[in-house]
Design a protein around this motif. Structure first.
Motif, mmCIF file in Angstrom:
data_model
loop_
_atom_site.group_PDB
_atom_site.id
_atom_site.type_symbol
_atom_site.label_atom_id
_atom_site.label_comp_id
_atom_site.label_asym_id
_atom_site.label_seq_id
_atom_site.Cartn_x
_atom_site.Cartn_y
_atom_site.Cartn_z
ATOM 1 N N HIS A 297 51.550 14.768 71.697
ATOM 2 C CA HIS A 297 52.677 15.688 71.792
ATOM 3 C C HIS A 297 53.613 15.573 70.590
ATOM 4 C CE1 HIS A 297 52.219 16.008 76.438
ATOM 5 N NE2 HIS A 297 51.615 17.008 75.828
ATOM 6 N N ARG A 298 53.344 14.611 69.716
ATOM 7 C CA ARG A 298 54.208 14.415 68.545
ATOM 8 C C ARG A 298 53.423 14.523 67.241
ATOM 9 N NH1 ARG A 298 55.581 9.689 67.941
ATOM 10 N NH2 ARG A 298 54.393 8.599 69.548
ATOM 11 N N LEU A 299 52.244 15.111 67.308
ATOM 12 C CA LEU A 299 51.361 15.163 66.147
ATOM 13 C C LEU A 299 51.943 16.069 65.063
ATOM 14 C CD1 LEU A 299 48.602 14.032 65.279
ATOM 15 C CD2 LEU A 299 47.577 16.146 66.118
ATOM 16 N N LYS A 300 52.036 15.541 63.861
ATOM 17 C CA LYS A 300 52.564 16.320 62.748
ATOM 18 C C LYS A 300 51.636 17.494 62.457
ATOM 19 C CE LYS A 300 54.413 15.826 58.081
ATOM 20 N NZ LYS A 300 54.683 14.904 56.949
ATOM 21 N N GLU B 289 53.930 21.312 65.344
ATOM 22 C CA GLU B 289 55.299 21.614 65.774
ATOM 23 C C GLU B 289 55.426 23.004 66.394
ATOM 24 O OE1 GLU B 289 55.404 18.541 62.578
ATOM 25 O OE2 GLU B 289 54.486 20.532 62.764
ATOM 26 N N ARG B 290 54.611 23.945 65.933
ATOM 27 C CA ARG B 290 54.718 25.321 66.447
ATOM 28 C C ARG B 290 53.854 25.573 67.676
ATOM 29 N NH1 ARG B 290 53.958 29.932 62.186
ATOM 30 N NH2 ARG B 290 52.040 28.792 61.711
ATOM 31 N N LEU B 291 53.070 24.597 68.079
ATOM 32 C CA LEU B 291 52.206 24.778 69.246
ATOM 33 C C LEU B 291 53.040 24.874 70.520
ATOM 34 C CD1 LEU B 291 49.105 22.430 68.957
ATOM 35 C CD2 LEU B 291 49.100 24.906 69.163
ATOM 36 N N SER B 292 52.831 25.923 71.288
ATOM 37 C CA SER B 292 53.450 26.000 72.610
ATOM 38 C C SER B 292 52.629 25.163 73.581
ATOM 39 C CB SER B 292 53.493 27.450 73.088
ATOM 40 O OG SER B 292 52.172 27.950 73.267
ATOM 41 N N CYS B 293 53.228 24.785 74.685
ATOM 42 C CA CYS B 293 52.493 24.046 75.716
ATOM 43 C C CYS B 293 51.318 24.886 76.221
ATOM 44 C CB CYS B 293 53.414 23.705 76.881
ATOM 45 S SG CYS B 293 54.878 22.748 76.415
ATOM 46 N N GLN B 294 51.554 26.201 76.351
ATOM 47 C CA GLN B 294 50.520 27.098 76.875
ATOM 48 C C GLN B 294 49.304 27.176 75.958
ATOM 49 O OE1 GLN B 294 53.733 27.699 76.609
ATOM 50 N NE2 GLN B 294 54.552 28.609 78.479
ATOM 51 N N SER C 56 40.701 10.778 67.122
ATOM 52 C CA SER C 56 41.847 10.279 67.876
ATOM 53 C C SER C 56 43.140 10.857 67.307
ATOM 54 C CB SER C 56 41.904 8.750 67.808
ATOM 55 O OG SER C 56 43.129 8.275 68.338
ATOM 56 N N TYR C 57 44.054 11.222 68.213
ATOM 57 C CA TYR C 57 45.349 11.737 67.770
ATOM 58 C C TYR C 57 46.106 10.699 66.944
ATOM 59 C CZ TYR C 57 44.755 15.408 71.297
ATOM 60 O OH TYR C 57 44.297 16.463 72.029
ATOM 61 N N TYR D 66 46.016 11.783 60.343
ATOM 62 C CA TYR D 66 46.791 12.909 60.881
ATOM 63 C C TYR D 66 48.296 12.686 60.778
ATOM 64 C CZ TYR D 66 42.247 14.180 62.765
ATOM 65 O OH TYR D 66 40.912 14.502 62.889
ATOM 66 N N ALA D 67 48.691 11.497 60.325
ATOM 67 C CA ALA D 67 50.120 11.258 60.117
ATOM 68 C C ALA D 67 50.661 12.207 59.056
ATOM 69 C CB ALA D 67 50.361 9.807 59.714
ATOM 70 N N ASP D 68 49.807 12.519 58.068
ATOM 71 C CA ASP D 68 50.144 13.526 57.054
ATOM 72 C C ASP D 68 48.822 14.109 56.579
ATOM 73 O OD1 ASP D 68 50.939 15.082 54.921
ATOM 74 O OD2 ASP D 68 52.429 13.649 54.204
ATOM 75 N N PHE D 69 48.304 15.066 57.336
ATOM 76 C CA PHE D 69 46.959 15.568 57.049
ATOM 77 C C PHE D 69 46.888 16.272 55.702
ATOM 78 C CE2 PHE D 69 43.467 18.609 57.233
ATOM 79 C CZ PHE D 69 42.427 17.747 57.556
ATOM 80 N N LYS D 70 47.953 16.904 55.299
ATOM 81 C CA LYS D 70 47.957 17.583 54.000
ATOM 82 C C LYS D 70 47.725 16.580 52.881
ATOM 83 C CE LYS D 70 50.658 20.914 51.318
ATOM 84 N NZ LYS D 70 51.935 21.678 51.250
#
Length: 614
Positions: A381-384, A387-392, A588-589, A594-598
């Protein structure tokens, strides 16, 4: 002679009045309303409106002082909740005046969203011959005026959609249609069949409640987005009649004789037995006084309201939470209770903080559930980058998808108008190509969040009075809409389901692969082979699959009304797909790439000796 006639006439009148008075059953002591001198046994509609305190006139009007039936019933209102009279009944000063004004501006009363969307789609995108200008900002009440706005889109609304709003008169037809409408009564009144005029001393008054059963919601919310069906795990299927019962079609039908299938219900219902009102607030349903044209603008509740709650202690002698809890009479309550707040500041009185615990109470029966609100702090729920992902976007299990809504408009026929209840020229008929309930595709809503999207496609064919097809007046509208499917699952989608699935990205069903160093998509469905629509041709005149909302170049093939909804653009598609090659190993999340995938992606391109390259 005149004196004799006058005396005889007066004597006769006095005699009639004397006889009539003798037949009246006057009470032996003063009454608040004369109504109860005839209707001696009347059930209280609910504990908040006892007959002993309110009488009948307060809500139903009429002549409270007359003991004569005709006079007493003159100007009486059968349904006090009707928005045409509500300012003199439920919404009068000293009762619910603030709420009545809000309800009139609510989406369920105005239907401004439907009217705006129809006109934007039909009239803004194509100038139809002889069509009237757009009537933007128009609501249902405007259609009841002496000179209502008129155009093809509004005509379609009046005849196909206009039977489901709060201005509609209640009880004007039989079945589900007749139970819709009636203003306040649409939601707050139960057992409407009791409302028939009863010529007897004992009247079984329809029950009123703030514990609104979901059946009152589903009678309207079972078409279009079909959220009232989906939440309870029902999917309106195509007309195949499956599952078959022996040699016959399924006997299980929705209103309108529609078949349905049982699918996975929303987890809030399947595990907690929650009804619609357990989430939706009075502010979200009856409005906050402002006039919106989008559902999510009026909606007051969010997932975060309960799963990442902000609590506030209720203070004040006439606090809203105190009043709501008093009316509910099922949820335990004490003065100074700490409760959660909605996004608009409405107290969620059934979500309380007690001794360090977060307790959720069902409104219908007061059953408590202790909630774990720590999940919002978990890595996924805190994955960089999310941020724009809705719960749905992650937790919706399925969404109704209706491809190819075929509308025919025949000028040679007539059809009943829902608004004026009269026959008028022009008849609409509706048919569909196919229905699906697969995983939701995703897109962007209001340029803010990633949300489930579904097609809203209309193929409109217009025929003149002789039955001739009018190509210039016929048109196709290829749209997408974003809404909460109400099919929440506890388990979310996996990473591959988003980052490697062309359907979810918006490309449609098919195979996405690499060829010559470039991404290539091969669709399962191909509409490009359909012949163009000319004359009597049956082709749909669409050069892409109906389930494709965007191509790999990021060019939108279908879009939402206005600027509210769109598919992913090229930059977003490339970012989504760039994660796919890594997921085979980095599943794995909490993986540090994935801390800074870019930055991780940049290292992959320029550095040597990485495990991925060996």
């Amino acid at each position: 002679m005149k004196k004799i006639l006058t005396i005889v006439s007066l004597t006769l009148i006095v005699g009639i009045l004397f006889i009539k008075e003798g037949r009246l059953n006057r009470p032996s002591e003063p009454l608040k309303d004369a109504c109860v001198s005839c209707h001696k046994e009347v059930e209280n509609p609910d504990p908040s409106h006892p007959i002993s305190a309110f009488g009948c006139y307060t809500c139903h009007l009429g002549n409270r002082y007359s003991f004569d039936r005709e006079r007493a019933h003159f100007s009486m209102v059968r349904n006090p909740g009707d928005l045409r009279v509500v300012d003199r009944t439920c919404g009068k000063t000293g009762c619910h005046s603030d709420i009545a004004a809000r309800v009139k501006n609510s989406l369920m009363a105005t239907n401004t969203g439907i009217l705006r969307t129809l006109q934007e789609q039909w009239l803004k995108r194509k100038a139809l011959p002889g069509s009237s200008p757009l009537a933007m900002g128009v609501g249902v009440s405007d259609l009841y005026g002496k000179t209502p706005p008129q155009n093809l889109a509004i005509d379609h609304y009046r005849k196909m959609c206009g039977g489901c709003h709060l201005w509609k008169k209640r009880g004007d037809r039989k079945g589900e249609i007749g139970r819709r409408g009636g203003g306040c009564s649409d939601c707050h009144v139960l057992d409407d069949e009791k409302g028939q005029e009863q010529e007897k001393e004992a009247i079984d008054h329809p029950e009123m409640t703030t514990r609104i059963p979901s059946a009152n919601c589903i009678k309207c919310h079972n078409r279009s987005a079909r959220i009232g069906l989906s939440y309870f795990g029902r999917f309106e299927s195509a007309g195949y009649g499956t599952p078959y019962e022996g040699a016959g079609l399924s006997s299980r039908r929705l209103s309108g004789n529609r078949f349905f299938l049982d699918l996975q219900a929303d987890v809030h219902f399947s595990r907690a037995g929650m009804e619609c009102i357990d989430c939706h607030t009075a502010t979200g349903l009856m409005g906050d006084g402002k006039r919106y044209d989008r559902m999510h603008s009026q909606t007051d509740i969010t997932c975060q309201t309960c799963h990442s709650p902000e609590f506030s202690m209720i203070k004040g002698p006439d606090a809203l939470a105190d009043r709501l809890a008093f009316l509910n009479k099922r949820i335990p309550w004490k003065k100074g209770q700490s409760v959660a707040l909605s996004k608009k500041g409405t107290p969620i009185y059934n979500l309380q903080k007690e001794d360090g615990k977060t307790i959720f109470y069902r409104k219908m029966d007061g059953r408590p559930f202790e909630m774990d609100i720590q999940s919002s702090n978990k890595p996924h729920h805190r994955l960089k980058g999310h941020e724009r992902l809705s719960c749905q976007a992650c937790h919706s299990a399925w969404i109704p998808q209706c491809y190819g809504c075929h509308l025919t408009y025949n000028k040679s026929e007539k059809q009943k108008d829902w608004i004026n209840n009269k026959m008028s020229p022009g008849r609409w008929k509706e048919a569909r190509s196919y229905l699906r309930f697969s995983r939701p595709a995703l897109g962007i809503r209001d340029d803010l969040e990633i949300f489930p999207i579904s097609p809203c496609q209309e193929f409109v064919s217009v025929f003149d009075k002789s039955g001739k097809y009018l190509e210039d007046e016929s048109f196709n509208i290829m749209n997408i809409s974003a809404f909460d499917p109400h099919t929440t699952a506890r388990k979310s989608r996996g990473c591959l389901e988003c980052h490697q699935d062309p359907k979810v990205i918006g490309l449609g069903e098919g195979i996405l692969h690499q060829k010559g160093g470039k991404r290539v998509f091969r669709p399962t469905y191909d509409s490009s082979s359909s012949p163009p629509r000319t004359g009597s041709s049956t082709g749909i005149d669409v050069s892409f699959p109906l389930d494709s909302f965007v191509n790999l170049k990021g060019e939108p093939l279908q879009s939402g009304p206005g600027k509210g909804v769109r598919p992913f653009n090229k930059e977003e598609i490339d970012r989504i797909l760039s994660v796919s090659p890594c997921l085979g190993c980095h599943d794995s999340y909490e993986d540090r790439i994935y801390a800074d995938f870019k930055e991780s992606d940049k290292r992959f391109e320029i550095e040597g000796g990485l495990p991925c390259l060996k």
